[in-house]
Design a protein around this motif. Structure first.
Motif, PDB file in Angstrom:
ATOM      1  N   LEU A  40       0.135   4.064  -0.807  1.00  0.00           N
ATOM      2  CA  LEU A  40      -0.414   5.085   0.225  1.00  0.00           C
ATOM      3  C   LEU A  40      -1.215   5.203   1.317  1.00  0.00           C
ATOM      4  N   PRO A  41      -0.310   5.071   2.017  1.00  0.00           N
ATOM      5  CA  PRO A  41      -0.737   4.902   3.219  1.00  0.00           C
ATOM      6  C   PRO A  41      -1.138   6.030   4.195  1.00  0.00           C
ATOM      7  N   GLY A  42      -2.857   5.942   4.863  1.00  0.00           N
ATOM      8  CA  GLY A  42      -3.032   7.327   4.994  1.00  0.00           C
ATOM      9  C   GLY A  42      -3.768   8.425   4.465  1.00  0.00           C
ATOM     10  N   TRP A  77      -4.544   6.955   1.312  1.00  0.00           N
ATOM     11  CA  TRP A  77      -5.532   5.987  -0.025  1.00  0.00           C
ATOM     12  C   TRP A  77      -5.285   4.553   0.282  1.00  0.00           C
ATOM     13  N   ASP A  78      -5.922   4.690   1.644  1.00  0.00           N
ATOM     14  CA  ASP A  78      -5.331   3.353   2.267  1.00  0.00           C
ATOM     15  C   ASP A  78      -5.862   2.319   1.286  1.00  0.00           C
ATOM     16  N   SER A  79      -6.906   2.324   0.268  1.00  0.00           N
ATOM     17  CA  SER A  79      -8.019   1.245  -0.542  1.00  0.00           C
ATOM     18  C   SER A  79      -7.007   1.459  -1.544  1.00  0.00           C
ATOM     19  N   SER A 109      -3.435  -0.449  -3.189  1.00  0.00           N
ATOM     20  CA  SER A 109      -2.455  -1.150  -3.750  1.00  0.00           C
ATOM     21  C   SER A 109      -2.012  -1.232  -5.227  1.00  0.00           C
ATOM     22  N   HIS A 131       0.457  -1.511   0.090  1.00  0.00           N
ATOM     23  CA  HIS A 131      -0.087   0.164   0.241  1.00  0.00           C
ATOM     24  C   HIS A 131       0.989   1.110   0.190  1.00  0.00           C
TER      25      HIS A 131
END
Length: 259
Positions: free
Chosen positions: A157-159, A161-163, A165, A155
């Protein structure tokens, strides 16, 4: 013995004042003008002033040439000169403008060969047809080898765009094979500096060899039922993205450098 004085002073005088005194100097027999050194010593003047004084003495000594020839005596019995009659005026001649030359018509020589027509470029679509199955095989091989060496879904782009992947294994075929194709194009184009061409040549060969070894390693591990690649294969595969980035940046720099 002190130097002679002029006008009651021992300091250098102007040329106009020194000129009469220079005329009255006693000269040795056979010498017309005093030397420059003597003028400098007698009147205590510098070399430029002595040269000027000596030039004036020589100019006064030179006598201008005069024409002493007497004019011829007039003839007591002159012969009258009868003027010749003027020739009749020539009649004007009408000038007809010349006609422009006729345009020459080129005539073909029977022995002259006909220039060949420009060759048509070779078709490119067969290359695309050949590249499609190779792309599928290479893509699947690199993605599979990436899964055996620790590459997988991440993932990025954590924080934010968490969805979102992405499978990091796709960086292997995109990086290695794309760079190999680009370096091969730069090498064979012949439109880059020599240093860039040599670097593209060897890096393209190395990239293609690494791609071939990667495919061999994946198929051997897959045929043997190995679920995790050995450490040395994992180490080599993990270094590939960094190596591709360095070679791509170096080749782009050399292509734009004409030193």
């Amino acid at each position: 013995m002190t130097a002679p004085t002029i006008n009651g002073t021992r300091y250098p005088q102007p040329i106009e004042t020194l000129l009469p005194a220079a005329r009255d100097l006693d000269l040795p027999e056979g010498q017309t003008f005093p030397s420059r050194n003597r003028l400098m010593r007698e009147f205590r003047i510098g070399a430029p002033k002595a040269d000027d004084l000596l030039a004036r003495l020589k100019a006064e000594h030179a006598e201008p040439a005069t024409d002493t020839a007497e004019p011829p005596a007039p003839d007591p019995n002159p012969v009258p000169v009868v003027p010749e009659p003027a020739p009749p005026a020539a009649e004007p001649v009408e000038i007809t403008p010349a006609e422009p030359p006729a345009e020459a018509t080129p005539v073909g020589h029977p022995d002259t060969p006909t220039p060949p027509e420009p060759a048509r470029p070779a078709a490119v679509w067969p290359v695309v047809l050949l590249a499609l199955p190779a792309f599928v095989a290479i893509w699947s091989g690199w993605v599979g080898l990436g899964g055996l060496t620790g590459f997988g879904v991440v993932h990025p782009l954590p924080g934010i765009w968490d969805s979102f992947s992405i499978n990091s294994a796709i960086t292997l075929p995109i990086g290695v094979e794309t760079y190999g194709a680009y370096a091969l194009y730069v090498w064979l184009s012949g439109r880059v500096p020599d240093r860039a061409r040599r670097f593209a040549k060897w890096s393209a060969i190395a990239s293609l060899l690494v791609g071939a070894l990667g495919q061999i390693a994946y198929h051997l591990l897959e045929a043997a039922g190995v679920t995790s690649a050995p450490w040395w294969i994992t180490t080599a595969v993990a270094c590939l993205p960094v190596a591709v980035l360095g070679m791509g940046a170096a080749l782009a720099h050399l292509v734009r450098t004409h030193d």
